[in-house]
Write a protein that holds these residues in place. Structure first.
Motif, PDB file in Angstrom:
ATOM      1  N   THR A  22     -11.386  -4.429  -0.367  1.00 41.57           N
ATOM      2  CA  THR A  22      -9.687  -4.025  -0.475  1.00 41.57           C
ATOM      3  C   THR A  22      -8.795  -5.315  -0.261  1.00 41.57           C
ATOM      4  OG1 THR A  22      -8.819  -2.111   0.360  1.00 41.57           O
ATOM      5  CG2 THR A  22     -10.390  -1.593  -2.062  1.00 41.57           C
ATOM      6  N   ARG A  24      -6.032  -3.854   0.710  1.00 41.04           N
ATOM      7  CA  ARG A  24      -5.624  -3.296   1.755  1.00 41.04           C
ATOM      8  C   ARG A  24      -6.479  -3.801   3.270  1.00 41.04           C
ATOM      9  NH1 ARG A  24      -2.239   1.298   3.556  1.00 41.04           N
ATOM     10  NH2 ARG A  24      -2.819   1.897   1.035  1.00 41.04           N
ATOM     11  N   GLU A  58      -1.865  -5.013  -5.829  1.00 38.09           N
ATOM     12  CA  GLU A  58      -2.292  -3.416  -5.700  1.00 38.09           C
ATOM     13  C   GLU A  58      -3.448  -3.433  -4.297  1.00 38.09           C
ATOM     14  OE1 GLU A  58       0.086  -2.421  -6.292  1.00 38.09           O
ATOM     15  OE2 GLU A  58       0.674  -2.747  -7.849  1.00 38.09           O
ATOM     16  N   ASP A  59      -3.176  -2.629  -3.419  1.00 37.22           N
ATOM     17  CA  ASP A  59      -3.687  -2.050  -2.540  1.00 37.22           C
ATOM     18  C   ASP A  59      -5.197  -1.857  -2.215  1.00 37.22           C
ATOM     19  OD1 ASP A  59      -1.950  -2.696  -0.285  1.00 37.22           O
ATOM     20  OD2 ASP A  59      -1.586  -0.440   0.009  1.00 37.22           O
ATOM     21  N   HIS A  60      -5.507  -0.644  -3.611  1.00 33.32           N
ATOM     22  CA  HIS A  60      -6.988  -0.679  -4.320  1.00 33.32           C
ATOM     23  C   HIS A  60      -7.633  -1.479  -4.695  1.00 33.32           C
ATOM     24  CE1 HIS A  60      -4.884  -0.267  -7.419  1.00 33.32           C
ATOM     25  NE2 HIS A  60      -5.308  -0.173  -8.068  1.00 33.32           N
ATOM     26  N   TYR A  87       7.175   0.297  -1.977  1.00 33.36           N
ATOM     27  CA  TYR A  87       6.258   1.455  -2.735  1.00 33.36           C
ATOM     28  C   TYR A  87       7.599   2.555  -2.809  1.00 33.36           C
ATOM     29  CZ  TYR A  87       1.159   1.030  -2.621  1.00 33.36           C
ATOM     30  OH  TYR A  87       0.314   0.514  -2.463  1.00 33.36           O
ATOM     31  N   TYR A 235      -1.220   2.105 -13.452  1.00 35.61           N
ATOM     32  CA  TYR A 235      -2.310   2.560 -11.968  1.00 35.61           C
ATOM     33  C   TYR A 235      -1.875   4.396 -12.216  1.00 35.61           C
ATOM     34  CZ  TYR A 235      -2.898  -2.181 -11.318  1.00 35.61           C
ATOM     35  OH  TYR A 235      -2.471  -3.084 -11.325  1.00 35.61           O
ATOM     36  N   GLN A 238      -3.485   7.069  -8.791  1.00 36.35           N
ATOM     37  CA  GLN A 238      -3.655   5.478  -7.560  1.00 36.35           C
ATOM     38  C   GLN A 238      -3.233   4.998  -6.915  1.00 36.35           C
ATOM     39  OE1 GLN A 238      -7.461   4.733  -7.211  1.00 36.35           O
ATOM     40  NE2 GLN A 238      -5.746   3.803  -5.525  1.00 36.35           N
ATOM     41  N   GLN A 241      -1.765   7.770  -3.914  1.00 33.84           N
ATOM     42  CA  GLN A 241      -2.794   8.038  -3.680  1.00 33.84           C
ATOM     43  C   GLN A 241      -2.822   6.600  -2.275  1.00 33.84           C
ATOM     44  OE1 GLN A 241      -6.425   8.251  -5.506  1.00 33.84           O
ATOM     45  NE2 GLN A 241      -5.669  10.077  -5.650  1.00 33.84           N
ATOM     46  N   ASN A 242      -1.858   5.141  -2.871  1.00 33.10           N
ATOM     47  CA  ASN A 242      -2.267   4.101  -2.373  1.00 33.10           C
ATOM     48  C   ASN A 242      -1.517   4.161  -0.795  1.00 33.10           C
ATOM     49  OD1 ASN A 242      -4.297   2.472  -3.874  1.00 33.10           O
ATOM     50  ND2 ASN A 242      -3.154   1.473  -4.367  1.00 33.10           N
ATOM     51  N   TYR A 243       0.032   4.987  -1.545  1.00 34.20           N
ATOM     52  CA  TYR A 243       1.240   5.457  -0.765  1.00 34.20           C
ATOM     53  C   TYR A 243       1.446   5.854   0.220  1.00 34.20           C
ATOM     54  CZ  TYR A 243       6.263   6.925   0.729  1.00 34.20           C
ATOM     55  OH  TYR A 243       6.829   7.701   0.963  1.00 34.20           O
ATOM     56  N   GLN A 245      -2.136   6.807   1.863  1.00 35.22           N
ATOM     57  CA  GLN A 245      -3.017   6.941   2.690  1.00 35.22           C
ATOM     58  C   GLN A 245      -2.428   6.633   4.554  1.00 35.22           C
ATOM     59  OE1 GLN A 245      -5.884   3.933   1.033  1.00 35.22           O
ATOM     60  NE2 GLN A 245      -7.142   3.568   3.246  1.00 35.22           N
TER      61      GLN A 245
END
Length: 428
Positions: A22, A24, A58-60, A87, A235, A238, A241-243, A245
Motif C-alpha cells: 500500500t 502507507r 490514499e494510504d490504503h 487529514y 472513501y 476507509q 480508518q487511515n487517519y 491507524q
C-alpha cells in the motif's frame, strides 16, 4: 516488483516491493531507509508531468494497481513528500465546509457540532449536499462554462436552469467509483482555465487524459471544500480508518473523539534549564523565550569566530548561514514557492524562506494561512555597522535568518500565525 520514487529535488530511489504493497507501506519503507522522523504526514503523490496534474495517493491504495493504470504518453511519476493537510478536516471540519456551500437534510439540527458534521459525512444513510458555482470545461472544446453544481451521494450534478435544484433541471456530470480526482498544479497555464483553482476527474482504467472532466473554482476555499467532500464521499469510513491507524492502541481514542498527537516539531520545542545541579523544564513561556533568544545569541557569538589557516580568529558572515537550513530555498520563483506549499498542504503555518526575485538583497517568507499563501518581505537593515534582518520595518531585528525563523516559530508577531511546518527539499 520494482517501483521508482522521486523526491522534491528530483533524486530518485528504486524499491523492490511486493505486489500488494500500500501507499502507507511505501512511505514507512522510505522513512526507515532514510532515517526520517515519522510525524504521520509523509505521503505518496502521483504526478502527471505533461498535464500538470497531481494527487495524494490514499494510504490504503495499492501502489502497483495505481501504476497499472498509467498510460505511456503521459509521463507519470511517484513522489515522496509531506502533506500536512491530508487529514486536517478530521481535526477541524468546520473550516473546510463554509455555511454558504453546505446544506444538511431538513430533519438535522441546524447547529451541528464538530463531530456531528464528520459523522454525517461518514454515515451511509445521510450525506450533506455541497452546492455552488464551478467553471466546467466543455467536452471537446476549449471554452469553459460557469454552472451551478450539486454534490449528492449518487454523484455530481449541474443545474440547467440557474440555481434550480428541481430534478428536471439537474443533469448528471460524473460519479467517482471508477475515476480518480486530481488537482491542477500549474494554475491556468496548461488548461487555459479561467482561474488558478482547477481540479479534475480522470478514468482510473483506460482513456488517459483524453476523458478528463475538468472543473475550476473561484477561490481556494471553494476548491478545498469540493475536493474534501468528494474524498469523503468516495472513501468514507476507509479515510477515517487511515487517519486513525497511527493512533490505534493509544488509550482514550474513541471514534470521533480524538486528541491528535502533538507534531514532532512541537514536541521538540521544550525549553530546558541546565544551569543548576538538576535540569528542569521551563514552563513559563516568557522565561522560555528569553532563554531561547539568549542561548541563540551566545551560540552565534561563539559560531561567528572561527580560526583562519594562520590560527587567528576571523569573523564569519551571517549572510549565508541560512543556506544549510531545510526551510531555505535558493533562487526559486514565487510560483514555485506557491506550488511547493500547495503540495505540502494548505494548513496554517506551512512555510518556506526564499531569495526575493524583485530585490536581490532581500528575502521572502512564504506562509500558508486561511487557505491562502501570503508573502512577507524580509529586509536587511544596517545599524552602527552591523547587519540585521527584519519583517516589521525594524521593530524586531535579528542577526540572521535562522534567528528570525526560530523567533516566529515561537511567536506570531506581525504574522497571521506562527511558523509551524516547513517545506523541505529532501533527497532520497
Amino acid at each position: 516488483q520494482v517501483i521508482k520514487v522521486y523526491s522534491e529535488d528530483d533524486t530518485s530511489r528504486a524499491l523492490e516491493v511486493p505486489s500488494d504493497i500500500t501507499a502507507r507501506d511505501v512511505c514507512q519503507l522510505l522513512i526507515l531507509k532514510n532515517h526520517y522522523v515519522d510525524d504521520h504526514s509523509w505521503t505518496l503523490f502521483e504526478q502527471l508531468t505533461h498535464t500538470g496534474l497531481g494527487r495524494a495517493i490514499e494510504d490504503h491504495e495499492l501502489v502497483m494497481e495505481v501504476q497499472s493504470n498509467w498510460v505511456m504518453e503521459e509521463e507519470t511519476k511517484l513522489y515522496f513528500r509531506k502533506n500536512y493537510a491530508k487529514y486536517e478536516f478530521f481535526k477541524n471540519p468546520l473550516s473546510f465546509f463554509p455555511d454558504h456551500m453546505i446544506s444538511f437534510p431538513s430533519e438535522t439540527n441546524a447547529a451541528l457540532s464538530h463531530s456531528g458534521i464528520l459523522q454525517m459525512f461518514l454515515s451511509s444513510s445521510t450525506y450533506p449536499e455541497i452546492h455552488g458555482y464551478l467553471h466546467a470545461k466543455e467536452q471537446g472544446k476549449k471554452s469553459w462554462k460557469k454552472l451551478y453544481f450539486l454534490l449528492r451521494r449518487s454523484g455530481l450534478y449541474f443545474s440547467t436552469k440557474g440555481t434550480s435544484k428541481e430534478p428536471r433541471h439537474l443533469q448528471f456530470f460524473c460519479e467517482f467509483s471508477n475515476r480518480d480526482m486530481y488537482m491542477s498544479l500549474t494554475g491556468k497555464k496548461i488548461s487555459g482555465a479561467p482561474t488558478n483553482y482547477g481540479f479534475c476527474f480522470k478514468p482510473n482504467k483506460s482513456g488517459g487524459t483524453r476523458d478528463l472532466k475538468q472543473l475550476c473554482a473561484d477561490d481556494e476555499q471553494s476548491r478545498t471544500c469540493w475536493m474534501t467532500a468528494i474524498r469523503l464521499l468516495k472513501y468514507g469510513m476507509q479515510l477515517y480508518q487511515n487517519y486513525m491507524q497511527p493512533y490505534q492502541g493509544r488509550s482514550g481514542c474513541s471514534p470521533l473523539n480524538i486528541t491528535p498527537m502533538r507534531s514532532i516539531s512541537e514536541n521538540s520545542l521544550v525549553a530546558m534549564d541546565f544551569s543548576g545541579h538538576r535540569s528542569r523544564i521551563i514552563e513559563n513561556p516568557t522565561e522560555a523565550l528569553s532563554v531561547a533568544v539568549e542561548e541563540g545569541l551566545a551560540w552565534r557569538r561563539r559560531g561567528c569566530l572561527r580560526l583562519n589557516s594562520h590560527g587567528s580568529p576571523i569573523a564569519m558572515s551571517n549572510m549565508a548561514i541560512h543556506r544549510s537550513q531545510s526551510w531555505f530555498h535558493h533562487k526559486i520563483s514565487r510560483e514555485e514557492a506557491q506550488r511547493l506549499i500547495l503540495q505540502h498542504g494548505l494548513v496554517d503555518g506551512v512555510f518556506l524562506v526564499r531569495d526575493s526575485q524583485s530585490n536581490p538583497k532581500t528575502f521572502v517568507l512564504s506562509l500558508s494561512h486561511g487557505l491562502k499563501i501570503k508573502h512577507f518581505q524580509i529586509v536587511p537593515l544596517e545599524d552602527d555597522g552591523k547587519l540585521f534582518y527584519t519583517l516589521d520595518d525594524g521593530h524586531t531585528r535579528f542577526t540572521d535568518l535562522i534567528q528570525l525563523v526560530e523567533f516566529y516559530q515561537l511567536n506570531k508577531g506581525v504574522l497571521p500565525c506562527k511558523l509551524k511546518h516547513y517545506c523541505a527539499r529532501i533527497a532520497l
